[in-house]
Write a protein that holds these residues in place. Structure first.
Motif, PDB file in Angstrom:
ATOM      1  N   GLU A  32       0.830  -1.200   0.000  1.00  0.00           N
ATOM      2  CA  GLU A  32       0.000   0.000   0.000  1.00  0.00           C
ATOM      3  C   GLU A  32       0.870   1.258   0.000  1.00  0.00           C
ATOM      4  O   GLU A  32       0.589   2.214  -0.729  1.00  0.00           O
ATOM      5  CB  GLU A  32      -0.930   0.002   1.214  1.00  0.00           C
ATOM      6  CG  GLU A  32      -1.889   1.166   1.214  1.00  0.00           C
ATOM      7  CD  GLU A  32      -2.815   1.175   2.406  1.00  0.00           C
ATOM      8  OE1 GLU A  32      -3.839   1.874   2.311  1.00  0.00           O
ATOM      9  OE2 GLU A  32      -2.532   0.519   3.426  1.00  0.00           O
ATOM     10  N   GLY A  35       1.910   2.114  -3.351  1.00  0.00           N
ATOM     11  CA  GLY A  35       0.839   2.440  -4.287  1.00  0.00           C
ATOM     12  C   GLY A  35       0.364   1.262  -5.117  1.00  0.00           C
ATOM     13  O   GLY A  35      -0.353   1.452  -6.103  1.00  0.00           O
ATOM     14  N   GLU A  38      -4.695  -0.320  -2.527  1.00  0.00           N
ATOM     15  CA  GLU A  38      -5.267   0.855  -1.876  1.00  0.00           C
ATOM     16  C   GLU A  38      -6.339   0.417  -0.884  1.00  0.00           C
ATOM     17  O   GLU A  38      -7.160  -0.440  -1.203  1.00  0.00           O
ATOM     18  CB  GLU A  38      -5.883   1.738  -2.963  1.00  0.00           C
ATOM     19  CG  GLU A  38      -6.378   3.062  -2.499  1.00  0.00           C
ATOM     20  CD  GLU A  38      -6.872   3.869  -3.694  1.00  0.00           C
ATOM     21  OE1 GLU A  38      -8.097   3.970  -3.864  1.00  0.00           O
ATOM     22  OE2 GLU A  38      -6.024   4.378  -4.451  1.00  0.00           O
ATOM     23  N   THR A  53      -8.726  -6.596  -4.343  1.00  0.00           N
ATOM     24  CA  THR A  53      -7.323  -6.493  -3.940  1.00  0.00           C
ATOM     25  C   THR A  53      -6.662  -7.868  -3.941  1.00  0.00           C
ATOM     26  O   THR A  53      -5.461  -7.978  -4.197  1.00  0.00           O
ATOM     27  CB  THR A  53      -7.217  -5.832  -2.547  1.00  0.00           C
ATOM     28  OG1 THR A  53      -7.767  -4.521  -2.629  1.00  0.00           O
ATOM     29  CG2 THR A  53      -5.782  -5.754  -2.060  1.00  0.00           C
ATOM     30  N   THR A  82      -6.939   1.275  -8.691  1.00  0.00           N
ATOM     31  CA  THR A  82      -7.249   0.420  -7.545  1.00  0.00           C
ATOM     32  C   THR A  82      -8.686   0.561  -7.078  1.00  0.00           C
ATOM     33  O   THR A  82      -9.158  -0.253  -6.313  1.00  0.00           O
ATOM     34  CB  THR A  82      -6.318   0.751  -6.362  1.00  0.00           C
ATOM     35  OG1 THR A  82      -6.490   2.120  -6.019  1.00  0.00           O
ATOM     36  CG2 THR A  82      -4.885   0.457  -6.686  1.00  0.00           C
ATOM     37  N   HIS A  83      -9.409   1.566  -7.541  1.00  0.00           N
ATOM     38  CA  HIS A  83     -10.740   1.831  -7.014  1.00  0.00           C
ATOM     39  C   HIS A  83     -11.878   1.168  -7.785  1.00  0.00           C
ATOM     40  O   HIS A  83     -13.035   1.434  -7.517  1.00  0.00           O
ATOM     41  CB  HIS A  83     -10.984   3.341  -6.916  1.00  0.00           C
ATOM     42  CG  HIS A  83     -10.889   4.041  -8.234  1.00  0.00           C
ATOM     43  ND1 HIS A  83      -9.693   4.428  -8.765  1.00  0.00           N
ATOM     44  CD2 HIS A  83     -11.847   4.399  -9.111  1.00  0.00           C
ATOM     45  CE1 HIS A  83      -9.915   5.008  -9.924  1.00  0.00           C
ATOM     46  NE2 HIS A  83     -11.215   5.003 -10.151  1.00  0.00           N
TER      47      HIS A  83
END
Length: 160
Positions: A32, A35, A38, A53, A82-83
């Motif tokens: 994390e 990067g 997240e 993830t 990542t979102h």
């Protein structure tokens, strides 16, 4: 599982991600910080990660196993934010880039397998005292490191 993530990508605690992925929580925090993954902070700063993830962590683990550095992995993963939940096409595109690296590793391992019996006495480590196949450290004259492994031919013997 927390329900504050989307229905398609629910949130999991760091301990759930660690248990399911087989990767230590400390490594997840390190990833994390780089990067690569997240989290979202909730309730007393506890970390929660989207379930997707797990796929990113698996990608990181296998990419490292075939020789990619975390910097290289970061470049590859940067194309998948990542979102949101990555598609199979996203993963296929990324894993397709691995084929050359895997092919190179296979060839390297095959060479190692073939040369294992001869490795110590062949001069590949530029041994200064090998009188059998590398007298006077002739292999070392080509530079530092495992010269034969780097592709140098065996040093030639001087003819009397």
């Amino acid at each position: 599982m927390r329900s504050t993530g989307s229905d398609n990508d629910p949130l999991l605690s760091i301990s759930q991600i660690a248990r399911r992925s087989g990767v230590a929580a400390s490594a997840l925090r390190f990833y994390e910080s780089r990067g690569l993954i997240e989290s979202k902070r909730h309730e007393a700063s506890h970390r929660y990660f989207p379930r997707s993830t797990l796929r990113r962590v698996a990608f990181i683990v296998f990419a490292q196993r075939i020789g990619y550095s975390l910097d290289e992995i970061g470049v590859q993963l940067a194309s998948i934010p990542t979102h949101f939940l990555a598609t199979d096409g996203d993963w296929q595109r990324l894993s397709g880039e691995w084929k050359q690296r895997v092919a190179e590793r296979i060839l390297e391992l095959q060479r190692l397998y073939i040369e294992l019996d001869h490795c110590i006495g062949c001069g590949c480590l530029s041994l200064k005292h090998c009188k059998m196949t590398n007298p006077g450290d002739r292999a070392g004259k080509n530079g530092p490191g495992p010269r034969r492994w780097l592709g140098d031919p065996p040093p030639t013997q001087d003819l009397p």
